[in-house]
Design a protein around this motif. Structure first.
Motif, PDB file in Angstrom:
ATOM      1  N   THR A 164      -5.441  -5.579  -4.639  1.00  0.00           N
ATOM      2  CA  THR A 164      -4.601  -6.494  -4.135  1.00  0.00           C
ATOM      3  C   THR A 164      -3.970  -6.695  -2.826  1.00  0.00           C
ATOM      4  N   VAL A 165      -4.345  -7.590  -2.124  1.00  0.00           N
ATOM      5  CA  VAL A 165      -3.779  -7.558  -0.615  1.00  0.00           C
ATOM      6  C   VAL A 165      -2.790  -8.268  -0.400  1.00  0.00           C
ATOM      7  N   LYS A 166      -1.793  -8.013   0.087  1.00  0.00           N
ATOM      8  CA  LYS A 166      -0.430  -8.566   0.398  1.00  0.00           C
ATOM      9  C   LYS A 166      -0.225  -8.993   1.927  1.00  0.00           C
ATOM     10  N   ILE A 167       0.381  -9.918   2.176  1.00  0.00           N
ATOM     11  CA  ILE A 167       0.669 -10.599   3.447  1.00  0.00           C
ATOM     12  C   ILE A 167       1.723  -9.977   4.390  1.00  0.00           C
ATOM     13  N   ASP A 168       2.052  -8.748   3.722  1.00  0.00           N
ATOM     14  CA  ASP A 168       2.934  -7.701   4.661  1.00  0.00           C
ATOM     15  C   ASP A 168       2.121  -6.634   5.437  1.00  0.00           C
ATOM     16  N   THR A 214      -0.286  -4.856   3.782  1.00  0.00           N
ATOM     17  CA  THR A 214      -0.728  -3.687   2.889  1.00  0.00           C
ATOM     18  C   THR A 214      -1.678  -4.304   1.894  1.00  0.00           C
ATOM     19  N   GLN A 215      -2.325  -3.190   1.216  1.00  0.00           N
ATOM     20  CA  GLN A 215      -3.463  -3.534   0.096  1.00  0.00           C
ATOM     21  C   GLN A 215      -3.049  -2.467  -0.929  1.00  0.00           C
ATOM     22  N   ILE A 216      -2.964  -2.736  -2.243  1.00  0.00           N
ATOM     23  CA  ILE A 216      -2.824  -1.824  -3.285  1.00  0.00           C
ATOM     24  C   ILE A 216      -4.095  -1.668  -4.197  1.00  0.00           C
ATOM     25  N   ARG A 245      -1.741   2.932  -2.108  1.00  0.00           N
ATOM     26  CA  ARG A 245      -1.304   1.962  -1.139  1.00  0.00           C
ATOM     27  C   ARG A 245      -2.017   2.192   0.191  1.00  0.00           C
ATOM     28  N   ARG A 252      -1.406   0.838   4.160  1.00  0.00           N
ATOM     29  CA  ARG A 252      -1.018   0.004   5.241  1.00  0.00           C
ATOM     30  C   ARG A 252      -1.958  -0.243   6.201  1.00  0.00           C
TER      31      ARG A 252
END
Length: 279
Positions: free
Chosen positions: A164-168, A170-172, A183, A185
């Protein structure tokens, strides 16, 4: 499952017991019974350092221990916290100069599986020895670490971990059983940790390992390769957190004469996912 002591000696033998102090698997030759744990994790299970040669060892009566390289720039420590749910903390760090500014740091809960902790300490030790006999300085000169971030998470994706890629920034990455997480960054703009791995539920992890923003990427790659290893580990049911027990598997142990290297290098990911249970 193989004995961890024999692995350190570059041999292989079937394990028949597990240490109550550190959860490492041991064979009949290395297992002992005593009123107190005779296998202290920092010395016998986790650390590969040659204290009989040039590495320094310091121990306290309370169980804390530290190890320092001959150049005084690479060090690691263990601080027990028997009243803490995670039992204490391991720290691996490098200083730019002896006793100077810290270049990077890795911390791990003492509840982190012993096999992960061993591999996490063996890789910087191997790099230290290799660079000592070359013109490289991968542990202290960050521009010499040419390991790409994808080498850290490719083994996870190959084993079927979710992404999962987040807009902040980071990817998890999440294991198929949702009990392992990493996680990353990738758009770090401050000094917070670049890589964080933990096992258990996100709200109450059983263990956590953190790589600072300047920690060599090759060390994170070694950790994730060990994390998704499908080599069986030896544990009693009581030593496995309750939320993991539904995922236990049973394998038979057989003796083999195959010799293993002192440390496990980062393996290239297979072309397709292979069955097995990660740590």
């Amino acid at each position: 499952m193989h004995c961890l002591e024999c692995r350190l000696a570059a041999t292989t033998s079937a394990a028949g017991a597990v240490c109550r102090g550190c959860s490492a698997a041991v064979c009949a030759d290395h297992g002992h019974t005593a009123t107190a744990p005779v296998r202290r994790g920092p010395l016998r299970t986790i650390w590969p350092f040659p204290f009989d040669k040039d590495w320094s060892l310091h121990q306290s009566s309370q169980g804390a221990a530290s190890a320092t390289s001959p150049c005084l720039r690479l060090w690691t420590s263990f601080v027990p916290e028997p009243d803490s749910p995670h039992q204490g903390k391991w720290t691996i760090a490098a200083n730019s100069v002896p006793f100077g500014r810290q270049a990077w740091q890795i911390t791990a809960d003492a509840s982190t599986p012993a096999e992960l902790l061993h591999d996490l300490h063996t890789e910087p030790f191997d790099l230290y020895r290799e660079d000592h006999h070359s013109d490289r300085d991968r542990l202290f000169a960050l521009d010499q670490d040419d390991t790409a971030p994808q080498e850290v998470y490719t083994p996870l994706l190959v084993k079927g971990w979710g992404h999962t890629v987040k807009i902040d920034g980071t990817q998890i990455f999440r294991s198929p059983d949702a009990l392992g997480f990493v996680r990353h960054r990738y758009a770090a703009i401050d000094d917070r940790a670049t890589w964080v791995a933990y096992g258990g539920t996100p709200s109450e992890p059983s263990w956590r390992t953190t790589f600072s923003h300047s920690a060599p990427t090759t060390l994170a790659a070694t950790f994730t390769a060990s994390l998704v290893s499908t080599e069986p580990v030896h544990r009693t049911v009581q030593e496995v957190p309750s939320h993991f027990r539904d995922h236990l598997g049973v394998v038979s142990t057989t003796h083999t004469a195959r010799r293993t290297p002192h440390s496990t290098p980062v393996a290239l990911p297979p072309t397709s996912p292979s069955p097995g249970r990660a740590r």
